[in-house]
Design a protein around this motif. Structure first.
Motif, PDB file in Angstrom:
ATOM      1  N   UNK A 171       0.869  -1.104  -0.101  1.00 11.72           N
ATOM      2  CA  UNK A 171      -0.148  -0.011   0.127  1.00 11.72           C
ATOM      3  C   UNK A 171       0.855   1.294   0.033  1.00 11.72           C
ATOM      4  N   UNK A 172       0.341   2.281  -0.618  1.00 13.00           N
ATOM      5  CA  UNK A 172       0.769   3.568  -0.519  1.00 13.00           C
ATOM      6  C   UNK A 172      -0.144   4.630   0.105  1.00 13.00           C
ATOM      7  N   UNK A 173       0.312   5.328   0.894  1.00  9.91           N
ATOM      8  CA  UNK A 173      -0.473   6.534   1.503  1.00  9.91           C
ATOM      9  C   UNK A 173       0.355   8.014   1.502  1.00  9.91           C
ATOM     10  N   UNK A 174       0.060   8.567   0.431  1.00 10.62           N
ATOM     11  CA  UNK A 174       0.915   9.849   0.610  1.00 10.62           C
ATOM     12  C   UNK A 174       0.513  11.050  -0.331  1.00 10.62           C
ATOM     13  N   UNK A 175       1.083  12.086  -0.887  1.00  9.92           N
ATOM     14  CA  UNK A 175       0.612  13.165  -1.362  1.00  9.92           C
ATOM     15  C   UNK A 175      -0.217  12.974  -2.514  1.00  9.92           C
ATOM     16  N   UNK A 176       0.273  11.710  -3.347  1.00  7.81           N
ATOM     17  CA  UNK A 176      -0.550  11.285  -4.788  1.00  7.81           C
ATOM     18  C   UNK A 176      -1.846  10.653  -4.219  1.00  7.81           C
TER      19      UNK A 176
END
Length: 322
Positions: free
Chosen positions: A284-289
């Motif tokens: 998973x990815x959780x960031x500005x994008x």
């Protein structure tokens, strides 16, 4: 190129000391169609000090200690800059590429172990190790030409600690009237922390926090049978400020039978992955994008089997440590 010198001294009947030093130099050249030519040279001096002390009494019990500096070079796949593209490219399903400028990992470590021989063919050992790794390899996620790309980079320092307990013994050593069974059991607990990644769970992604193995062997004449059960814990890992992974625990059972037909010929039959245990991994990815997530489900079949949709099921490789 590698140069080394070593020597060993027998200080007394119980005590011996081993001292050595090794210089190793590695040069890497990388290039190809559409790729820039890259040259990367590195070298390291790796001393080692090892001591062994045999406890008095003639029981065979002994204590080992070592101070080492180890050098781990990246494998070829991590150096090749040719990207591997994904179909549904996203932050949780990125392309991957190597890094020809990737430097080797250098670790300073200390090891200690105690070995206790309490019966014929019986051993109990307890060992511990600690490593301080420089230029630790981490996976960096970036956007290049509109695509998400995962690339190995040197990410500063990380600490690794290991505690392992192992025993093996014939069952008859504790129960004289028992069948001729040989038993073995080992448990390993691992910890790690990457300095540049915020916690919690900022451990090395491929490191197994807890693993255990239990095995049994039975020999009767020309026939030997046995089984081995391996448990590997999973859990969460934080790869960077924005990247997270999760893997479920693994449970593998292997059984075998070995028949010695004569002194030169033998027949072995084995069953692998007898439990057909499913394995799940998340990225998973959780960031500005934004927020992205990908889940992989490997059914409990032989490696390389196909799921109902026709997709090849693959298992992630495990990373060996220093």
């Amino acid at each position: 190129m590698a140069l080394y010198a070593q020597d060993e001294w027998t200080v007394s009947l119980q005590w011996s000391v081993y001292l050595g030093a090794r210089w190793e130099g590695i040069g890497t050249r990388s290039g190809g169609s559409g790729l820039a030519n890259v040259r990367n040279d590195s070298s390291v001096v790796s001393p080692i000090l090892h001591t062994l002390y045999k406890l008095p009494g003639g029981s065979g019990d002994q204590v080992r200690m070592a101070l080492t500096r180890t050098f781990k070079t990246p494998d070829a796949a991590r150096l090749i800059a040719r990207p591997t593209l994904t179909i549904n490219n996203s932050a949780s399903n990125p392309d991957s590429t190597g890094n020809p400028n990737l430097r080797p990992e250098l670790a300073l470590g200390i090891d200690a172990a105690y070995e206790h021989h309490w019966a014929k063919g019986a051993l109990l050992s307890v060992s511990a190790a600690a490593r301080r790794i420089e230029d630790c390899t981490v996976q960096a996620l970036n956007q290049t030409d509109g695509r998400w790309v995962l690339r190995p980079e040197n990410g500063g320092q990380c600490d690794v600690r290991t505690l392992e307990v192992e025993t093996r013994f014939p069952l008859q050593s504790v129960a004289p009237g028992a069948p001729p069974l040989d038993l073995r059991l080992s448990v390993s607990r691992n910890w790690s922390a990457v300095d540049q990644v915020p916690g919690p769970d900022n451990r090395l992604a491929e490191q197994v926090p807890l693993s255990a193995t239990a095995g049994i062997d039975y020999k009767l004449g020309a026939l030997t049978t046995g089984a081995s059960f391996v448990y590997s814990s999973g859990g969460h890992a934080r790869l960077s400020q924005d990247q997270f992974t999760f893997a479920s625990a693994r449970r593998d059972l292997e059984m075998y039978g070995l028949w010695k037909l004569d002194s030169k010929l033998q027949l072995r039959v084995s069953i692998a992955n007898a439990l057909r245990h499913d394995w799940i991994s998340d990225r998973s990815y959780a960031g500005a994008a934004g927020t992205y997530g990908t889940r992989s489900h490997a059914a409990g079949q032989d490696l390389g089997a196909r799921d109902a949709g026709g997709g090849v099921l693959r298992q992630l490789p495990r990373r060996s440590g220093h």
